[in-house]
Design an enzyme around this catalytic site. Structure first.
Site, PDB file in Angstrom:
ATOM      1  N   THR A   1     -53.224  33.736  52.825  1.00 48.15           N
ATOM      2  CA  THR A   1     -54.135  32.596  52.691  1.00 48.15           C
ATOM      3  C   THR A   1     -55.144  32.643  53.840  1.00 48.15           C
ATOM      4  O   THR A   1     -54.778  32.928  54.987  1.00 48.15           O
ATOM      5  CB  THR A   1     -53.325  31.278  52.750  1.00 48.15           C
ATOM      6  OG1 THR A   1     -52.332  31.329  51.723  1.00 48.15           O
ATOM      7  CG2 THR A   1     -54.214  30.070  52.524  1.00 48.15           C
TER       8      THR A   1
ATOM      9  N   CYS B   1     -45.355  34.580  49.076  1.00 50.20           N
ATOM     10  CA  CYS B   1     -46.204  34.590  47.885  1.00 50.20           C
ATOM     11  C   CYS B   1     -46.361  33.278  47.136  1.00 50.20           C
ATOM     12  O   CYS B   1     -47.470  32.946  46.739  1.00 50.20           O
ATOM     13  CB  CYS B   1     -45.736  35.678  46.936  1.00 50.20           C
ATOM     14  SG  CYS B   1     -45.993  37.296  47.660  1.00 50.20           S
TER      15      CYS B   1
ATOM     16  N   ALA C   1     -47.492  33.795  36.754  1.00 50.14           N
ATOM     17  CA  ALA C   1     -46.036  34.013  36.795  1.00 50.14           C
ATOM     18  C   ALA C   1     -45.454  33.331  38.027  1.00 50.14           C
ATOM     19  O   ALA C   1     -44.456  32.605  37.942  1.00 50.14           O
ATOM     20  CB  ALA C   1     -45.734  35.509  36.817  1.00 50.14           C
TER      21      ALA C   1
ATOM     22  N   ARG D   1     -41.390  35.127  56.260  1.00 46.01           N
ATOM     23  CA  ARG D   1     -42.685  34.491  56.039  1.00 46.01           C
ATOM     24  C   ARG D   1     -42.517  33.189  55.246  1.00 46.01           C
ATOM     25  O   ARG D   1     -41.870  33.160  54.221  1.00 46.01           O
ATOM     26  CB  ARG D   1     -43.629  35.451  55.309  1.00 46.01           C
ATOM     27  CG  ARG D   1     -44.117  36.570  56.217  1.00 46.01           C
ATOM     28  CD  ARG D   1     -44.997  37.567  55.477  1.00 46.01           C
ATOM     29  NE  ARG D   1     -44.241  38.425  54.574  1.00 46.01           N
ATOM     30  CZ  ARG D   1     -44.774  39.407  53.843  1.00 46.01           C
ATOM     31  NH1 ARG D   1     -46.073  39.634  53.900  1.00 46.01           N
ATOM     32  NH2 ARG D   1     -44.026  40.148  53.069  1.00 46.01           N
TER      33      ARG D   1
ATOM     34  N   ARG E   1     -45.042  50.404  62.283  1.00 48.57           N
ATOM     35  CA  ARG E   1     -44.374  50.299  60.981  1.00 48.57           C
ATOM     36  C   ARG E   1     -44.131  51.690  60.376  1.00 48.57           C
ATOM     37  O   ARG E   1     -43.054  51.973  59.863  1.00 48.57           O
ATOM     38  CB  ARG E   1     -45.230  49.461  60.033  1.00 48.57           C
ATOM     39  CG  ARG E   1     -44.394  48.659  59.084  1.00 48.57           C
ATOM     40  CD  ARG E   1     -45.190  47.644  58.296  1.00 48.57           C
ATOM     41  NE  ARG E   1     -44.323  46.503  58.015  1.00 48.57           N
ATOM     42  CZ  ARG E   1     -44.643  45.504  57.204  1.00 48.57           C
ATOM     43  NH1 ARG E   1     -45.813  45.477  56.621  1.00 48.57           N
ATOM     44  NH2 ARG E   1     -43.796  44.513  56.984  1.00 48.57           N
TER      45      ARG E   1
HETATM   46  P1  NAD Z   1     -46.956  43.271  53.907  1.00 47.12           P
HETATM   47  O1  NAD Z   1     -47.674  42.443  54.890  1.00 47.12           O
HETATM   48  O2  NAD Z   1     -45.473  43.466  54.024  1.00 47.12           O
HETATM   49  O3  NAD Z   1     -47.602  44.734  53.866  1.00 47.12           O
HETATM   50  C1  NAD Z   1     -48.963  44.986  53.837  1.00 47.12           C
HETATM   51  C2  NAD Z   1     -49.260  46.199  54.714  1.00 47.12           C
HETATM   52  O4  NAD Z   1     -50.625  46.577  54.531  1.00 47.12           O
HETATM   53  C3  NAD Z   1     -49.074  45.959  56.209  1.00 47.12           C
HETATM   54  O5  NAD Z   1     -48.124  46.871  56.732  1.00 47.12           O
HETATM   55  C4  NAD Z   1     -50.481  46.184  56.806  1.00 47.12           C
HETATM   56  O6  NAD Z   1     -50.463  46.800  58.077  1.00 47.12           O
HETATM   57  C5  NAD Z   1     -51.116  47.092  55.774  1.00 47.12           C
HETATM   58  N1  NAD Z   1     -52.582  47.086  55.784  1.00 47.12           N
HETATM   59  C6  NAD Z   1     -53.420  46.009  55.808  1.00 47.12           C
HETATM   60  N2  NAD Z   1     -54.701  46.421  55.780  1.00 47.12           N
HETATM   61  C7  NAD Z   1     -54.698  47.770  55.727  1.00 47.12           C
HETATM   62  C8  NAD Z   1     -55.707  48.763  55.667  1.00 47.12           C
HETATM   63  N3  NAD Z   1     -57.005  48.431  55.604  1.00 47.12           N
HETATM   64  N4  NAD Z   1     -55.327  50.070  55.640  1.00 47.12           N
HETATM   65  C9  NAD Z   1     -54.023  50.398  55.671  1.00 47.12           C
HETATM   66  N5  NAD Z   1     -53.022  49.511  55.708  1.00 47.12           N
HETATM   67  C10 NAD Z   1     -53.341  48.201  55.736  1.00 47.12           C
HETATM   68  O7  NAD Z   1     -47.297  42.641  52.473  1.00 47.12           O
HETATM   69  P2  NAD Z   1     -46.417  42.705  51.138  1.00 47.12           P
HETATM   70  O8  NAD Z   1     -45.367  41.661  51.175  1.00 47.12           O
HETATM   71  O9  NAD Z   1     -46.043  44.119  50.862  1.00 47.12           O
HETATM   72  O10 NAD Z   1     -47.481  42.232  50.067  1.00 47.12           O
HETATM   73  C11 NAD Z   1     -48.571  43.057  49.675  1.00 47.12           C
HETATM   74  C12 NAD Z   1     -49.211  42.465  48.436  1.00 47.12           C
HETATM   75  O11 NAD Z   1     -48.269  42.446  47.365  1.00 47.12           O
HETATM   76  C13 NAD Z   1     -49.680  41.018  48.600  1.00 47.12           C
HETATM   77  O12 NAD Z   1     -50.860  40.840  47.870  1.00 47.12           O
HETATM   78  C14 NAD Z   1     -48.563  40.215  47.955  1.00 47.12           C
HETATM   79  O13 NAD Z   1     -49.018  38.989  47.448  1.00 47.12           O
HETATM   80  C15 NAD Z   1     -48.126  41.129  46.834  1.00 47.12           C
HETATM   81  N6  NAD Z   1     -46.732  40.955  46.408  1.00 47.12           N
HETATM   82  C16 NAD Z   1     -45.741  40.784  47.322  1.00 47.12           C
HETATM   83  C17 NAD Z   1     -44.417  40.672  46.906  1.00 47.12           C
HETATM   84  C18 NAD Z   1     -43.311  40.451  47.891  1.00 47.12           C
HETATM   85  O14 NAD Z   1     -42.196  40.161  47.446  1.00 47.12           O
HETATM   86  N7  NAD Z   1     -43.528  40.580  49.179  1.00 47.12           N
HETATM   87  C19 NAD Z   1     -44.115  40.781  45.551  1.00 47.12           C
HETATM   88  C20 NAD Z   1     -45.149  40.980  44.642  1.00 47.12           C
HETATM   89  C21 NAD Z   1     -46.456  41.073  45.080  1.00 47.12           C
HETATM   90  C1  UGA Z   2     -41.264  35.814  44.094  1.00 45.97           C
HETATM   91  C2  UGA Z   2     -41.087  36.098  42.600  1.00 45.97           C
HETATM   92  O1  UGA Z   2     -39.736  35.789  42.213  1.00 45.97           O
HETATM   93  C3  UGA Z   2     -41.403  37.541  42.281  1.00 45.97           C
HETATM   94  O2  UGA Z   2     -41.329  37.753  40.872  1.00 45.97           O
HETATM   95  C4  UGA Z   2     -42.815  37.867  42.778  1.00 45.97           C
HETATM   96  O3  UGA Z   2     -43.121  39.219  42.549  1.00 45.97           O
HETATM   97  C5  UGA Z   2     -42.882  37.572  44.269  1.00 45.97           C
HETATM   98  O4  UGA Z   2     -42.565  36.189  44.490  1.00 45.97           O
HETATM   99  C6  UGA Z   2     -44.238  37.796  44.851  1.00 45.97           C
HETATM  100  O5  UGA Z   2     -45.231  37.747  44.168  1.00 45.97           O
HETATM  101  O6  UGA Z   2     -44.216  37.989  46.041  1.00 45.97           O
HETATM  102  P1  UGA Z   2     -39.831  36.281  46.292  1.00 45.97           P
HETATM  103  O7  UGA Z   2     -40.742  35.293  46.897  1.00 45.97           O
HETATM  104  O8  UGA Z   2     -39.655  37.591  46.956  1.00 45.97           O
HETATM  105  O9  UGA Z   2     -40.306  36.617  44.797  1.00 45.97           O
HETATM  106  O10 UGA Z   2     -38.365  35.657  46.105  1.00 45.97           O
HETATM  107  P2  UGA Z   2     -37.761  34.573  45.077  1.00 45.97           P
HETATM  108  O11 UGA Z   2     -36.444  35.032  44.637  1.00 45.97           O
HETATM  109  O12 UGA Z   2     -38.717  34.200  44.018  1.00 45.97           O
HETATM  110  O13 UGA Z   2     -37.550  33.317  46.028  1.00 45.97           O
HETATM  111  C7  UGA Z   2     -38.637  32.565  46.535  1.00 45.97           C
HETATM  112  C8  UGA Z   2     -38.124  31.303  47.221  1.00 45.97           C
HETATM  113  O14 UGA Z   2     -37.629  30.381  46.258  1.00 45.97           O
HETATM  114  C9  UGA Z   2     -36.968  31.555  48.187  1.00 45.97           C
HETATM  115  O15 UGA Z   2     -37.116  30.768  49.333  1.00 45.97           O
HETATM  116  C10 UGA Z   2     -35.765  31.143  47.382  1.00 45.97           C
HETATM  117  O16 UGA Z   2     -34.680  30.763  48.176  1.00 45.97           O
HETATM  118  C11 UGA Z   2     -36.322  29.971  46.602  1.00 45.97           C
HETATM  119  N1  UGA Z   2     -35.576  29.683  45.355  1.00 45.97           N
HETATM  120  C12 UGA Z   2     -35.504  30.612  44.370  1.00 45.97           C
HETATM  121  C13 UGA Z   2     -34.984  28.436  45.195  1.00 45.97           C
HETATM  122  O17 UGA Z   2     -35.063  27.570  46.089  1.00 45.97           O
HETATM  123  N2  UGA Z   2     -34.306  28.173  44.035  1.00 45.97           N
HETATM  124  C14 UGA Z   2     -34.205  29.083  43.033  1.00 45.97           C
HETATM  125  O18 UGA Z   2     -33.574  28.782  41.998  1.00 45.97           O
HETATM  126  C15 UGA Z   2     -34.818  30.340  43.214  1.00 45.97           C
END
Ligand code: NAD
Ligand code: UGA
Length: 459
Positions: free
Chosen positions: A95, A273, A220, A343, A40
């Site tokens: 999870t 998420c 949220a 995912r 990565r």
């Molecule tokens: P991700 O899986 O894309 O990235 C996490 C990274 O952390 C991976 O590349 C992994 O290799 C690395 N990692 C794990 N353990 C490690 C360690 N001990 N040292 C160094 N690197 C390590 O995950 P993500 O989607 O970026 O989500 C991260 C967090 O943010 C989660 O808690 C998620 O719930 C939260 N979050 C995600 C989103 C989203 O849209 N994806 C939005 C808001 C919040």
């Molecule tokens: C969601 C939240 O919107 C973010 O605010 C939050 O930070 C994030 O989760 C997180 O914690 O990871 P994300 O999952 O990236 O963001 O994308 P969304 O736009 O929320 O869509 C989530 C799912 O809901 C998608 O499969 C989308 O297609 C679906 N969706 C969304 C619907 O089916 N209908 C809608 O009206 C909106």
């Protein structure tokens, strides 16, 4: 504390874009993103920015502008921790798949490893920022690890959950509705508020106690997902009553107390998420003995599972109750448009269900590789990798994908799907040719005038 160096642990969908924007808006701060995943990090460092590990509109441009100046990607985790005054923990919190809380609780092993790593390496005071989404009270555990295993230096812990959505991450980061900072130490809170303050207006930077901040993030996501399950529940009722879910959504959304956003009926929400965070909320509620609260939120997930299952059941029954040996074309595999993230994508579960009925599946997604599609199916463990490889083929264009197919299932709302030559697609399909529009993006009248048997969600 004046911050000159930031370290972010976790170069994923949150760490990468968030730090890129922080680096762009704070040219005097050196930002280093570290990860244990060498592949990565190598992809983040690829000269060709179209090869970055994460696709987000606008991200490549910002990385190109800041990388090598004040934004760095590295696997040298200890060095980056030691040098930084502020450390973001942005690792995954999936999870749990084992032990107590299996299938419900958040797995905090990666977060704990980070805390232990920081404690071991830190020789100067640090501000540790929880960026990952965490169960309420996690800061207590991190604090305990840092103070009991550290070298006697001072740690301040902040909760700064991220609200970006994939596909719009850069826009969300550049123009957030709010930035939330929870903490005890005013000095630490202001250090972080200053960093955001270089582009976010002060009145959008909300300061709370650490527990409110942690719980607000789960809340949220639970509220957002609840809206989708609410409209999806109504979509099924629409299908039985000739009401049109788009018209219902518009009518209720014009009530300013409800608002128009997040009311698109769909095959069900996916992503890394919503499901994980609601399951976690349910688990937390149950662990406090609050069963009514847990049941209430669990229903959001149950309805979402029902929506995915209902879509594939409808497809099978419409195709004369058998899809065995039939080619089904799936357009879209990502959980939403403008991201390469798959995912918990509904497509995976719909495909799995159709494969149980011995369908042959053809997949096209503009940003998802064949390797990823196979990995997603293999992860389910329903059948062998060999079987998945034989039954599921990925293609590079929609016309090949749909050639000789009995049906098309639209799984992701990619804009390009609306621009296809649908007549050409129709001509090359088996007849009758069906479209199951899981995203309500195509025009029913137009599709029917071509000759398709068209159905969508909630109409
Ligand atoms: P991700 O899986 O894309 O990235 C996490 C990274 O952390 C991976 O590349 C992994 O290799 C690395 N990692 C794990 N353990 C490690 C360690 N001990 N040292 C160094 N690197 C390590 O995950 P993500 O989607 O970026 O989500 C991260 C967090 O943010 C989660 O808690 C998620 O719930 C939260 N979050 C995600 C989103 C989203 O849209 N994806 C939005 C808001 C919040
Ligand atoms: C969601 C939240 O919107 C973010 O605010 C939050 O930070 C994030 O989760 C997180 O914690 O990871 P994300 O999952 O990236 O963001 O994308 P969304 O736009 O929320 O869509 C989530 C799912 O809901 C998608 O499969 C989308 O297609 C679906 N969706 C969304 C619907 O089916 N209908 C809608 O009206 C909106």
């Amino acid at each position: 504390m004046k911050i000159t160096k930031i370290c972010c642990i976790g170069a994923g969908y949150v760490g990468g874009p968030t730090m890129a924007v922080i680096a762009k808006k704070n040219p005097n701060i050196e930002v280093t993103i570290v990860d244990i995943n060498e592949e990565r990090i190598a992809a983040w460092n690829d000269k060709d920015v179209s090869k970055l590990p994460i696709y987000e509109p606008g991200l490549a441009e910002i990385v190109e502008e800041t990388r090598g100046k004040n934004l760095f990607f590295s696997t040298a985790i200890d060095e980056a921790i030691a040098a930084a005054e502020m450390i973001f923990i942005s690792v995954n919190t999936p999870t749990k798949t084992y032990g107590k809380g299996k299938g419900m609780a958040a797995d905090l092993k990666y977060v704990e490893l980070c805390a232990r790593n920081i404690a071991e390496v830190a020789k100067t005071d640090k501000i540790v920022v929880e960026k990952s989404t965490l169960p309420v009270r996690t800061a207590q555990a991190i604090k305990s690890i840092l103070h009991n295993t550290g070298n006697g230096v001072n740690f301040s812990i902040l909760s700064n959950p991220e609200f970006l959505a994939e596909g719009t991450a850069i826009q969300d980061l550049l123009n957030p509705d709010r930035v939330l900072i929870g903490g005890e130490s005013e000095d630490a809170i202001e250090s972080l508020a200053n960093i955001y303050g270089s582009w976010v207006p002060q009145d959008r930077i909300l300061r709370t106690n650490v527990w409110s901040s942690e719980l607000s993030k789960l809340t949220a996501n639970a509220f957002l997902a609840q809206r989708i399950s609410s409209i999806n529940a109504i979509s099924e009722l629409c299908e039985h009553t000739e009401a049109n879910v788009n018209e219902v959504a518009k009518a209720i959304g014009m009530d300013s107390r409800i608002g128009p956003k997040f009311l698109n009926a769909s095959i069900g929400f996916g992503g890394s998420c919503f499901q994980k965070d609601i399951l976690n909320l349910v688990y937390i509620a149950r662990s406090y003995g609050l069963n009514a609260v847990a049941d209430y939120w669990e229903q959001v997930i149950l309805l979402n599972d029902h929506q995915k299952r209902r879509f594939s059941d409808n497809l099978i029954s419409t195709l004369y109750n058998t899809v065995s040996g039939k080619k089904i074309a799936m357009l879209g595999w990502a959980f939403k448009k403008d991201t390469n993230d798959t995912r918990e994508s509904a497509a995976i579960y719909v495909a799995d269900h159709l494969l149980n009925e011995q369908a042959n599946i053809a997949v096209y997604d503009p940003k998802v590789t064949s390797k990823k599609v196979q990995a997603d199916l293999n992860y389910l463990n329903t059948r062998t990798a060999e079987e998945n490889n034989t039954l599921v083929k990925s293609y590079n264009d929609p016309y090949e994908t749909s050639k000789d197919a009995h049906a098309i299932a639209i799984m992701t709302e990619w804009d390009e799907f609306k621009t296809y030559d649908w007549q050409k697609i129709y001509d090359n399909m088996k007849k009758p040719a069906f479209i199951f529009d899981g995203r309500n993006i195509l025009d029913k009248t137009e599709m029917e005038s071509i000759g398709f048997e068209y159905s969508s969600i909630g109409k």
